[in-house]
Design an enzyme around this catalytic site. Structure first.
Site, PDB file in Angstrom:
ATOM      1  N   PHE A 111      46.315  41.531  49.080  1.00 25.07           N
ATOM      2  CA  PHE A 111      45.217  41.842  50.376  1.00 25.07           C
ATOM      3  C   PHE A 111      44.928  42.751  50.627  1.00 25.07           C
ATOM      4  O   PHE A 111      43.665  43.217  51.553  1.00 25.07           O
ATOM      5  CB  PHE A 111      45.015  40.378  51.071  1.00 25.07           C
ATOM      6  CG  PHE A 111      46.233  41.060  52.587  1.00 25.07           C
ATOM      7  CD1 PHE A 111      46.065  41.377  53.704  1.00 25.07           C
ATOM      8  CD2 PHE A 111      47.290  40.393  52.133  1.00 25.07           C
ATOM      9  CE1 PHE A 111      46.491  41.330  54.837  1.00 25.07           C
ATOM     10  CE2 PHE A 111      48.322  40.768  53.453  1.00 25.07           C
ATOM     11  CZ  PHE A 111      48.653  41.288  54.414  1.00 25.07           C
ATOM     12  N   LYS A 112      45.970  43.543  50.926  1.00 23.27           N
ATOM     13  CA  LYS A 112      46.586  45.007  51.259  1.00 23.27           C
ATOM     14  C   LYS A 112      45.155  45.929  50.324  1.00 23.27           C
ATOM     15  O   LYS A 112      44.817  46.698  50.579  1.00 23.27           O
ATOM     16  CB  LYS A 112      47.456  45.427  50.985  1.00 23.27           C
ATOM     17  CG  LYS A 112      48.552  44.529  51.597  1.00 23.27           C
ATOM     18  CD  LYS A 112      48.787  43.988  52.760  1.00 23.27           C
ATOM     19  CE  LYS A 112      49.428  43.453  53.459  1.00 23.27           C
ATOM     20  NZ  LYS A 112      51.307  44.312  53.222  1.00 23.27           N
TER      21      LYS A 112
END
Length: 461
Positions: A111-112
């Site tokens: 998700f980063k």
């Protein structure tokens, strides 16, 4: 839009300066002076918009004065054009109430990427007309490092020094960082845990010699621009499940409180969120804080969900700032007490206010494995340990009669051993990182001290 420090004494900055500064000079974190609000018609209007157009609408109030809509749109098109799914962050239904929001379709499968692909482009844009080199100092418990390195490798006017805890990230996570051999990337394995690495990063920002000699920048979620980009997917998911007419709950695996704080921002902006479930592993400082007011550090215990093996949750300070009535002086005193003693008792009135939106859960290894097996056996979904922790919390603590979205924060292939132990399935590496284990690694191992890391950075800057 200007930004103020949670500790009250740093100067207010505009969006461009906040993006490049990262941590405030008084040790606090930057937040908008006021939370912008989208009305119901604006939120409803997001239903048929692409992820890029949703991002422009949600982020527009935060970048006023720094970027036009067309400039912001161009950056988003470039950032999310590298994702492996046309929806960017697709929703997957598990049962009548539970959904997964897949946030792992970016270049490094976590998700980063959603935030850091954009942040890398913002750095490049804002540095283009400045005669300076930005020295990015970051700490990672696994995924931030690889996402930041992918976003910043080879970019001009940026030097990246990424600290990870030696032996405490998965083999895939480590290699995604250490096999990037671009000359502006420097990987450091510190002989300690993530909290040690994060402490060193904060100390670098507070160190007068470092600030005088280097233009320091941050890619951790202490950087407001990174948090801002994560707010978007809460809106994107919620409107597809009936918002604003119907509230939606979210369950978020978290260690540093950044991803779930983005959900809090979405709620402050008008998104009807029924509950934000803070899902922790056995390193449960956030669960203890929200359930009993006990925000005190324990000893970090290594787990199969290493990105959550944290005891000092930096972004929790942003929530405490709002809960305190945005009293920077009072919050500064609270954080000074915490930094001196590693203990803090959250006042009852602040705790009561937090519980109107937040719930929390502590998920152990057995419950994590059970959630992975349920997702695989009953829903045909293979999920990673972090997602499993949030899914377990969602199934146990979700409010009735609302859809619940679990944030799927990493591709299961990043944690192959843990997934195989729980499900018997060993997920293969996607084509985009094929050959990862054939590549040369490059990193240096240092003691977990400011002095050692500072000398290393100075020598290479």
């Amino acid at each position: 839009m200007d930004y103020i420090s949670t500790r009250g004494s740093a100067p207010a900055l505009e969006f461009e300066e906040v993006t490049l500064a990262g941590l405030a000079s008084d040790g606090g974190l930057y937040v908008p002076r006021e939370w912008p609000v989208l009305d119901k018609d604006e939120i409803a209007g997001l239903r048929n918009k692409s992820y890029v157009e949703t991002a422009v609408t949600v982020m527009r109030p935060f970048v006023i004065g720094a970027l036009s809509d067309d400039q912001l749109r161009g950056l988003c098109i470039e950032a999310y054009g590298r994702f492996g799914h046309d929806a960017v962050v697709p929703l997957v239904q598990l049962d009548s109430q539970n959904w997964l929001l897949e946030l792992f379709h970016g270049p490094t499968l976590a998700f980063k990427d959603v935030a850091l692909q954009l942040l890398g482009l913002l750095f490049e844009r804002f540095l283009a007309n400045r005669d300076t080199v930005l020295t990015v100092i970051g700490a990672t418990s696994g995924d931030t490092g690889s996402a930041a390195i992918d976003a910043l490798a080879g970019r001009e006017r940026v030097e990246v020094f990424m600290l990870h805890p030696a032996g405490r990230v998965s083999d895939v996570q480590r290699r995604q960082m250490t096999t990037v051999l671009a000359p502006n990337i420097h990987n450091i394995a510190v002989e300690g845990d993530f909290d040690d690495a994060q402490r060193i990063v904060k100390a670098m920002f507070a160190d007068s010699e470092s600030r005088a000699r280097l233009s320091l920048g941050a890619v951790n979620s202490i950087n407001w621009a990174r948090l801002m980009a994560q707010v978007v997917y809460y809106f994107y998911a919620a409107v597809r499940l009936g918002a604003p007419e119907r509230p939606v709950a979210f369950s978020v695996p978290t260690g540093n409180f950044g991803d779930v704080f983005a959900g809090y921002v979405a709620a402050r902006m008008g998104l009807p969120i029924a509950k934000l479930i803070v899902a922790t592993n056995i390193n449960d400082i956030l669960h203890r804080a929200l359930s009993s007011g006990d925000y005190s550090c324990g000893v970090v215990a290594p787990t199969a969900a290493p990105s959550m093996d944290i005891q000092v949750s930096s972004n929790f300070e942003r929530l405490l700032f709002d809960l305190s009535g945005r009293n920077g002086a009072a919050l500064g005193s609270m954080m000074s007490e915490f930094e001196a003693t590693t203990k803090l008792s959250i006042p009852t009135d602040m705790l009561t206010l937090a519980r109107t939106l937040f719930a929390s859960a502590r998920i152990d290894a057995e419950d994590m494995a059970m959630a992975m097996r349920w997702a695989h056996d009953k829903c045909g979904q293979v999920i990673d340990p972090h997602t499993a922790i949030a899914l377990s919390a969602a199934r146990e603590h979700a409010p009735a009669d609302v859809p619940v979205v679990t944030l799927a924060t990493a591709h299961p292939a990043k944690f192959r051993d843990a997934v195989e132990r729980a499900t018997g399935v060993r997920p293969g590496l996607p084509a985009r990182i094929a050959g990862l284990f054939d590549r040369q690694e490059r990193f240096d191992t240092l003691p977990a001290t400011l002095e050692a890391v500072k000398a290393y950075v100075f020598e290479r800057s």
